[in-house]
Design an enzyme around this catalytic site. Structure first.
Site, PDB file in Angstrom:
ATOM      1  N   CYS A 269      -0.577  37.188   6.305  1.00  0.00           N
ATOM      2  CA  CYS A 269      -0.482  35.788   6.290  1.00  0.00           C
ATOM      3  C   CYS A 269       0.484  35.466   5.290  1.00  0.00           C
ATOM      4  O   CYS A 269       0.784  35.882   4.140  1.00  0.00           O
ATOM      5  CB  CYS A 269      -1.981  35.354   5.560  1.00  0.00           C
ATOM      6  SG  CYS A 269      -1.950  33.628   5.009  1.00  0.00           S
ATOM      7  N   GLU A 270       1.487  34.374   6.021  1.00  0.00           N
ATOM      8  CA  GLU A 270       2.495  34.100   5.118  1.00  0.00           C
ATOM      9  C   GLU A 270       2.006  33.076   3.987  1.00  0.00           C
ATOM     10  O   GLU A 270       2.990  32.927   3.085  1.00  0.00           O
ATOM     11  CB  GLU A 270       3.639  33.321   6.168  1.00  0.00           C
ATOM     12  CG  GLU A 270       3.130  31.845   6.377  1.00  0.00           C
ATOM     13  CD  GLU A 270       4.359  31.387   7.489  1.00  0.00           C
ATOM     14  OE1 GLU A 270       4.315  30.014   7.168  1.00  0.00           O
ATOM     15  OE2 GLU A 270       5.101  31.950   8.034  1.00  0.00           O
ATOM     16  N   HIS A 271       1.098  32.590   4.033  1.00  0.00           N
ATOM     17  CA  HIS A 271       0.628  31.710   2.842  1.00  0.00           C
ATOM     18  C   HIS A 271       0.086  32.456   1.590  1.00  0.00           C
ATOM     19  O   HIS A 271       0.188  31.943   0.463  1.00  0.00           O
ATOM     20  CB  HIS A 271      -0.434  30.812   3.370  1.00  0.00           C
ATOM     21  CG  HIS A 271      -0.079  29.842   4.373  1.00  0.00           C
ATOM     22  ND1 HIS A 271      -0.789  29.246   5.559  1.00  0.00           N
ATOM     23  CD2 HIS A 271       1.235  29.051   4.557  1.00  0.00           C
ATOM     24  CE1 HIS A 271      -0.063  28.366   6.299  1.00  0.00           C
ATOM     25  NE2 HIS A 271       1.092  28.395   5.673  1.00  0.00           N
ATOM     26  N   HIS A 272      -0.582  33.381   1.978  1.00  0.00           N
ATOM     27  CA  HIS A 272      -1.536  33.936   0.753  1.00  0.00           C
ATOM     28  C   HIS A 272      -0.835  35.670   0.570  1.00  0.00           C
ATOM     29  O   HIS A 272      -1.288  36.264  -0.297  1.00  0.00           O
ATOM     30  CB  HIS A 272      -2.889  34.255   1.069  1.00  0.00           C
ATOM     31  CG  HIS A 272      -3.277  32.708   1.250  1.00  0.00           C
ATOM     32  ND1 HIS A 272      -3.854  32.195   2.635  1.00  0.00           N
ATOM     33  CD2 HIS A 272      -3.713  31.867   0.376  1.00  0.00           C
ATOM     34  CE1 HIS A 272      -4.030  30.858   2.487  1.00  0.00           C
ATOM     35  NE2 HIS A 272      -4.280  30.796   0.916  1.00  0.00           N
TER      36      HIS A 272
ATOM     37  N   GLN B 206      -1.938  32.679  12.335  1.00  0.00           N
ATOM     38  CA  GLN B 206      -2.348  32.953  13.713  1.00  0.00           C
ATOM     39  C   GLN B 206      -2.150  32.190  14.633  1.00  0.00           C
ATOM     40  O   GLN B 206      -1.747  32.345  16.022  1.00  0.00           O
ATOM     41  CB  GLN B 206      -3.924  33.293  13.457  1.00  0.00           C
ATOM     42  CG  GLN B 206      -4.557  33.786  14.799  1.00  0.00           C
ATOM     43  CD  GLN B 206      -5.910  33.757  14.615  1.00  0.00           C
ATOM     44  OE1 GLN B 206      -6.460  34.493  13.630  1.00  0.00           O
ATOM     45  NE2 GLN B 206      -6.911  33.717  15.681  1.00  0.00           N
TER      46      GLN B 206
ATOM     47  N   HIS C 170      -9.570  37.005   8.558  1.00  0.00           N
ATOM     48  CA  HIS C 170      -8.459  36.900   7.494  1.00  0.00           C
ATOM     49  C   HIS C 170      -9.060  37.235   6.191  1.00  0.00           C
ATOM     50  O   HIS C 170      -9.858  36.712   5.583  1.00  0.00           O
ATOM     51  CB  HIS C 170      -8.018  35.231   7.462  1.00  0.00           C
ATOM     52  CG  HIS C 170      -7.327  35.106   8.715  1.00  0.00           C
ATOM     53  ND1 HIS C 170      -6.006  34.546   8.676  1.00  0.00           N
ATOM     54  CD2 HIS C 170      -7.799  34.800  10.170  1.00  0.00           C
ATOM     55  CE1 HIS C 170      -5.532  34.314   9.941  1.00  0.00           C
ATOM     56  NE2 HIS C 170      -6.898  34.586  10.941  1.00  0.00           N
TER      57      HIS C 170
ATOM     58  N   CYS D   1      -7.703  36.329   3.365  1.00  0.00           N
ATOM     59  CA  CYS D   1      -7.643  35.221   2.776  1.00  0.00           C
ATOM     60  C   CYS D   1      -8.799  34.526   2.431  1.00  0.00           C
ATOM     61  O   CYS D   1      -9.202  34.051   1.470  1.00  0.00           O
ATOM     62  CB  CYS D   1      -6.232  34.280   2.929  1.00  0.00           C
ATOM     63  SG  CYS D   1      -6.127  33.745   4.470  1.00  0.00           S
TER      64      CYS D   1
END
Length: 155
Positions: free
Chosen positions: A40-43, A81, A109, A111
């Site tokens: 995940c690019e955010h977390h 995703q 996920h 996250c």
């Protein structure tokens, strides 16, 4: 470890698409249950699951191993995703110019499991429908029916 998990960021998509054949086949070609793992690019936490990819050729078919390679290439990036699902569909549409493309990705996920809502069994499902899969409800339903069948053999 991060370099290995993000190898897709350094890969050229066309390298995976050299095995294309001219073939007169006009029914659904489906590869289902393609396992993937991503970050995940955010977390910066993993997400993983299965991708199901189908297309209806116009006059070109792709080598069997190439679709899982495409899934892996896009999954092995810092990713979300929703984008990954679209990228897989866009790549097949661009290279094969098929009558239709359908991609369904089911992901778990970390996250959402380890932090935030902390729900262990939640899965995210994303879809990308192109061409006849988008415009023809019966065809889309046929594709989805294939996904509802148990894995492990022809039923």
């Amino acid at each position: 470890a991060y370099a290995e998990m993000t190898t897709g960021m350094r890969e050229e998509p066309m390298e995976h698409l050299k095995t294309i054949f001219t073939e007169q086949y006009d029914e659904i070609v489906l590869l289902r249950d393609i396992e993937f793992h991503s970050m995940c690019e955010h977390h910066m936490l993993p997400f993983f699951g299965r991708a199901h990819v189908a297309y209806i050729p116009s006059d070109k078919v792709i080598g069997l191993s190439k679709i899982p390679r495409i899934v892996d290439m896009f999954a092995r990036r810092l990713q979300v995703q929703e984008r990954m699902t679209q990228e897989i569909a866009d790549m097949l549409e661009e290279v094969l110019a098929p009558r239709g493309v359908a991609v369904v990705v089911e992901g778990s996920h970390m996250c959402g499991m380890m932090r935030g809502v902390e729900k262990e069994h939640t899965r995210m499902v994303t879809t990308a429908m192109r061409g006849e899969f988008k415009s023809d409800r019966d065809l889309r339903n046929e594709f989805m029916d294939h996904l509802r069948r148990p894995s492990g053999g022809i039923q």
